[in-house]
Every structure is written in C-alpha cells, then in structure tokens.
Write a protein that holds these residues in place. Structure first.
Motif, PDB file in Angstrom:
ATOM      1  N   TRP A 181       0.832  -1.206   0.000  1.00  0.00           N
ATOM      2  CA  TRP A 181       0.000   0.000   0.000  1.00  0.00           C
ATOM      3  C   TRP A 181       0.869   1.260   0.000  1.00  0.00           C
ATOM      4  CZ3 TRP A 181      -3.540   1.845   4.612  1.00  0.00           C
ATOM      5  CH2 TRP A 181      -4.396   2.850   4.138  1.00  0.00           C
ATOM      6  N   ALA A 182       1.936   1.246   0.779  1.00  0.00           N
ATOM      7  CA  ALA A 182       2.810   2.428   0.843  1.00  0.00           C
ATOM      8  C   ALA A 182       3.428   2.721  -0.527  1.00  0.00           C
ATOM      9  CB  ALA A 182       3.903   2.215   1.887  1.00  0.00           C
ATOM     10  N   GLU A 183       3.849   1.678  -1.211  1.00  0.00           N
ATOM     11  CA  GLU A 183       4.435   1.876  -2.536  1.00  0.00           C
ATOM     12  C   GLU A 183       3.383   2.403  -3.521  1.00  0.00           C
ATOM     13  OE1 GLU A 183       7.523   1.661  -3.530  1.00  0.00           O
ATOM     14  OE2 GLU A 183       7.298   1.665  -5.704  1.00  0.00           O
ATOM     15  N   HIS A 184       2.196   1.807  -3.488  1.00  0.00           N
ATOM     16  CA  HIS A 184       1.121   2.298  -4.367  1.00  0.00           C
ATOM     17  C   HIS A 184       0.810   3.762  -4.062  1.00  0.00           C
ATOM     18  CE1 HIS A 184       0.461  -1.563  -6.064  1.00  0.00           C
ATOM     19  NE2 HIS A 184      -0.102  -2.113  -4.992  1.00  0.00           N
ATOM     20  N   THR A 185       0.758   4.084  -2.771  1.00  0.00           N
ATOM     21  CA  THR A 185       0.424   5.457  -2.389  1.00  0.00           C
ATOM     22  C   THR A 185       1.501   6.425  -2.866  1.00  0.00           C
ATOM     23  OG1 THR A 185      -0.792   4.711  -0.439  1.00  0.00           O
ATOM     24  CG2 THR A 185      -0.013   6.990  -0.435  1.00  0.00           C
ATOM     25  N   MET A 186       2.759   6.070  -2.641  1.00  0.00           N
ATOM     26  CA  MET A 186       3.851   6.946  -3.056  1.00  0.00           C
ATOM     27  C   MET A 186       3.790   7.207  -4.557  1.00  0.00           C
ATOM     28  SD  MET A 186       6.958   6.990  -4.711  1.00  0.00           S
ATOM     29  CE  MET A 186       7.521   5.274  -4.674  1.00  0.00           C
ATOM     30  N   ARG A 187       3.582   6.145  -5.334  1.00  0.00           N
ATOM     31  CA  ARG A 187       3.535   6.313  -6.786  1.00  0.00           C
ATOM     32  C   ARG A 187       2.343   7.178  -7.212  1.00  0.00           C
ATOM     33  NH1 ARG A 187       6.135   2.405 -10.253  1.00  0.00           N
ATOM     34  NH2 ARG A 187       7.691   1.240  -9.092  1.00  0.00           N
ATOM     35  N   ALA A 188       1.185   6.909  -6.631  1.00  0.00           N
ATOM     36  CA  ALA A 188      -0.005   7.674  -7.012  1.00  0.00           C
ATOM     37  C   ALA A 188       0.121   9.133  -6.585  1.00  0.00           C
ATOM     38  CB  ALA A 188      -1.250   7.042  -6.368  1.00  0.00           C
ATOM     39  N   HIS A 189       0.651   9.354  -5.396  1.00  0.00           N
ATOM     40  CA  HIS A 189       0.807  10.722  -4.913  1.00  0.00           C
ATOM     41  C   HIS A 189       1.833  11.489  -5.745  1.00  0.00           C
ATOM     42  CE1 HIS A 189       1.439  14.145  -2.336  1.00  0.00           C
ATOM     43  NE2 HIS A 189       2.690  13.807  -2.174  1.00  0.00           N
ATOM     44  N   THR A 190       2.951  10.854  -6.063  1.00  0.00           N
ATOM     45  CA  THR A 190       3.984  11.518  -6.855  1.00  0.00           C
ATOM     46  C   THR A 190       3.454  11.869  -8.242  1.00  0.00           C
ATOM     47  OG1 THR A 190       5.667  10.289  -5.629  1.00  0.00           O
ATOM     48  CG2 THR A 190       6.356  11.308  -7.704  1.00  0.00           C
ATOM     49  N   ALA A 191       2.703  10.955  -8.836  1.00  0.00           N
ATOM     50  CA  ALA A 191       2.107  11.228 -10.145  1.00  0.00           C
ATOM     51  C   ALA A 191       1.077  12.354 -10.046  1.00  0.00           C
ATOM     52  CB  ALA A 191       1.458   9.961 -10.699  1.00  0.00           C
ATOM     53  N   TRP A 192       0.345  12.385  -8.922  1.00  0.00           N
ATOM     54  CA  TRP A 192      -0.637  13.458  -8.744  1.00  0.00           C
ATOM     55  C   TRP A 192       0.051  14.823  -8.649  1.00  0.00           C
ATOM     56  CZ3 TRP A 192      -1.511  17.361  -5.321  1.00  0.00           C
ATOM     57  CH2 TRP A 192      -2.733  18.024  -5.444  1.00  0.00           C
ATOM     58  N   VAL A 193       1.155  14.877  -7.911  1.00  0.00           N
ATOM     59  CA  VAL A 193       1.903  16.143  -7.804  1.00  0.00           C
ATOM     60  C   VAL A 193       2.385  16.574  -9.191  1.00  0.00           C
ATOM     61  CG1 VAL A 193       3.982  17.230  -6.876  1.00  0.00           C
ATOM     62  CG2 VAL A 193       2.577  15.748  -5.413  1.00  0.00           C
ATOM     63  N   ARG A 194       2.914  15.611  -9.951  1.00  0.00           N
ATOM     64  CA  ARG A 194       3.336  15.920 -11.330  1.00  0.00           C
ATOM     65  C   ARG A 194       2.173  16.482 -12.138  1.00  0.00           C
ATOM     66  NH1 ARG A 194       3.794  10.716 -14.586  1.00  0.00           N
ATOM     67  NH2 ARG A 194       1.565  10.924 -14.192  1.00  0.00           N
ATOM     68  N   ASP A 195       1.026  15.822 -12.057  1.00  0.00           N
ATOM     69  CA  ASP A 195      -0.119  16.246 -12.866  1.00  0.00           C
ATOM     70  C   ASP A 195      -0.632  17.618 -12.429  1.00  0.00           C
ATOM     71  OD1 ASP A 195       0.165  13.864 -14.187  1.00  0.00           O
ATOM     72  OD2 ASP A 195      -1.502  12.865 -13.149  1.00  0.00           O
ATOM     73  N   ALA A 196      -0.554  17.898 -11.124  1.00  0.00           N
ATOM     74  CA  ALA A 196      -0.994  19.202 -10.636  1.00  0.00           C
ATOM     75  C   ALA A 196      -0.097  20.309 -11.178  1.00  0.00           C
ATOM     76  CB  ALA A 196      -0.993  19.208  -9.101  1.00  0.00           C
TER      77      ALA A 196
END
Ligand SMILES: [Zn+2]
Length: 224
Positions: A181-196
């Motif tokens: 879960w931590a790895e999934h969260t890190m990847r999704a959050h990092t991609a979200w920051v990029r997209d923002a």
C-alpha cells in the motif's frame, strides 16, 4: 531561449530577489557551460548522473572554487526538482550534481504548497528552466505517517496535518490494490503532484515528469 535573454532574465530576477541596489545591477556575464537547455537533455543529464551515483562512481562535478566564482554573478540551473526532505534522497547527490545545476524544493512527501509552487514558478518563468522533476521514493516516512493515520483514525498532530491531508487522497485511491500500500500510495501521490504542476498554466513552458528513487539500488526510474 537565447542565452542573452536567459542572462537578462537571470540577472533581473536575482536582482529582484536579493533587493540589490539599482546601481549594482550587473551587466551581461558568461553563464556556466554545459547546462542542458532542453527538457530532454536535462532529463538525460539527471539520469546519467543517477546511474553514476547508483554504480558507486560519482564524479562530484561542479563543486570547485572556480565553479563557485563562475556562478557568483548569475545562475542557470537546468532542472527543478520537487522532492522529499528524506535525508537519504538529497537530489544533488543522487543525481551526481554540483553548484548551480538544479533548483531543489524539498518538503516531506514532496507535498505542494504555495511556497513550493512559487519557487517552481521562479525557476520555470524567471530562470527559464526547461524541466520539472517530481521525485518520490520508497519507504517514505510521510507516506507511512499518512497510512498510520488512515488505519487508526488518530489525528495528525500539529503541522503534520497538512502533509497527511495532501497524501491521503492517493492512499485512499490505492487502498484496495494488492501489494504494498505504501508503494502504491507513493507512486499515485507523486504522479498526482506531477499532474498538478502540469495542469498549472504557470508551468506550460516546462516539461514535467515524475520519478521514483529506490533506496536499495540508488536508481531513479521514471513513473508512467
Ligand atoms: Zn519521503
């Protein structure tokens, strides 16, 4: 952007930020050579430096007194890196860089706020930096704290609440996935920051990418 234009913007921006007296405004100065002036070249330079670092053969470039003197009048960094404060992920080291190479914004979990966005904007618009790289990493403490908060429901203390609030949406989106879960969260959050950052009209002149740093291998890999 032509080098003269970059030099002018750099000089005026530095003057504005440091509130130097108008009479002290510098004339055109030579900028450091070897700066990458396209997003592709900038990304290639970062990844090449990371491969040297991960392989245990860093060059530790651009840390000489001569480099310092060359940069004293103006800077011309080739990338903006938005990364985590984690002591194991210092961008200048993991990308084998030196003075004047990159602007680094670091917050826990590479969480964005107005100060970070203003700093990115300074790099992109005032200095003409062609690349913004958002850098997440495995076993991030800010992600772990967010998951603990979601598991227990305990409130995040004090200023940590902002970090948890920013990372929690990615954690909720990935909670049902199998695996780490931590790895999934890190990847999704990092991609979200990029997209923002990508979606912000202030940064349309720059290429914005996201990447993951592996604490075990030292390697950086781009996120899809
Ligand atoms: Zn972290």
């Amino acid at each position: 952007m032509a080098s003269n234009r970059r030099a002018f913007l750099t000089a005026t921006a530095v003057t504005a930020l440091t509130a130097a007296p108008a009479t002290a405004a510098p004339g055109p100065r030579p900028l450091p050579p070897s700066a990458a002036h396209t997003a592709r070249a900038a990304l290639d330079e970062l990844l090449a430096g990371n491969r040297r670092y991960a392989a245990g053969h860093p060059r530790h470039p651009h840390d000489s007194p001569g480099r310092r003197r060359l940069l004293a009048a103006a800077q011309d960094p080739f990338a903006v890196i938005v990364g985590c404060i984690d002591s194991r992920v210092p961008p200048e080291l993991v990308f084998d860089l030196g003075l004047g190479d990159v602007l680094c914004m670091r917050t826990a979990g590479q969480v964005l706020d107005e100060a970070v966005l203003g700093s990115v904007q300074y790099g992109v618009q005032e200095l003409g930096v062609p690349l913004v790289l958002v850098l997440g990493h495995e076993r991030c403490g800010a992600v772990a704290a967010t998951l603990d908060h979601l598991r227990t429901g305990a409130p995040a203390p004090g200023h940590l609440e902002l970090l948890v609030d920013e990372i929690a949406p990615a954690a909720r989106r990935t909670r049902a996935l199998t695996g780490d879960w931590a790895e999934h969260t890190m990847r999704a959050h990092t991609a979200w920051v990029r997209d923002a950052i990508r979606a912000d009209p202030a940064f349309t002149s720059a290429h914005v990418a996201a990447a993951r740093f592996d604490l075990d291998t030292g390697l950086v890999s781009l996120l899809p």
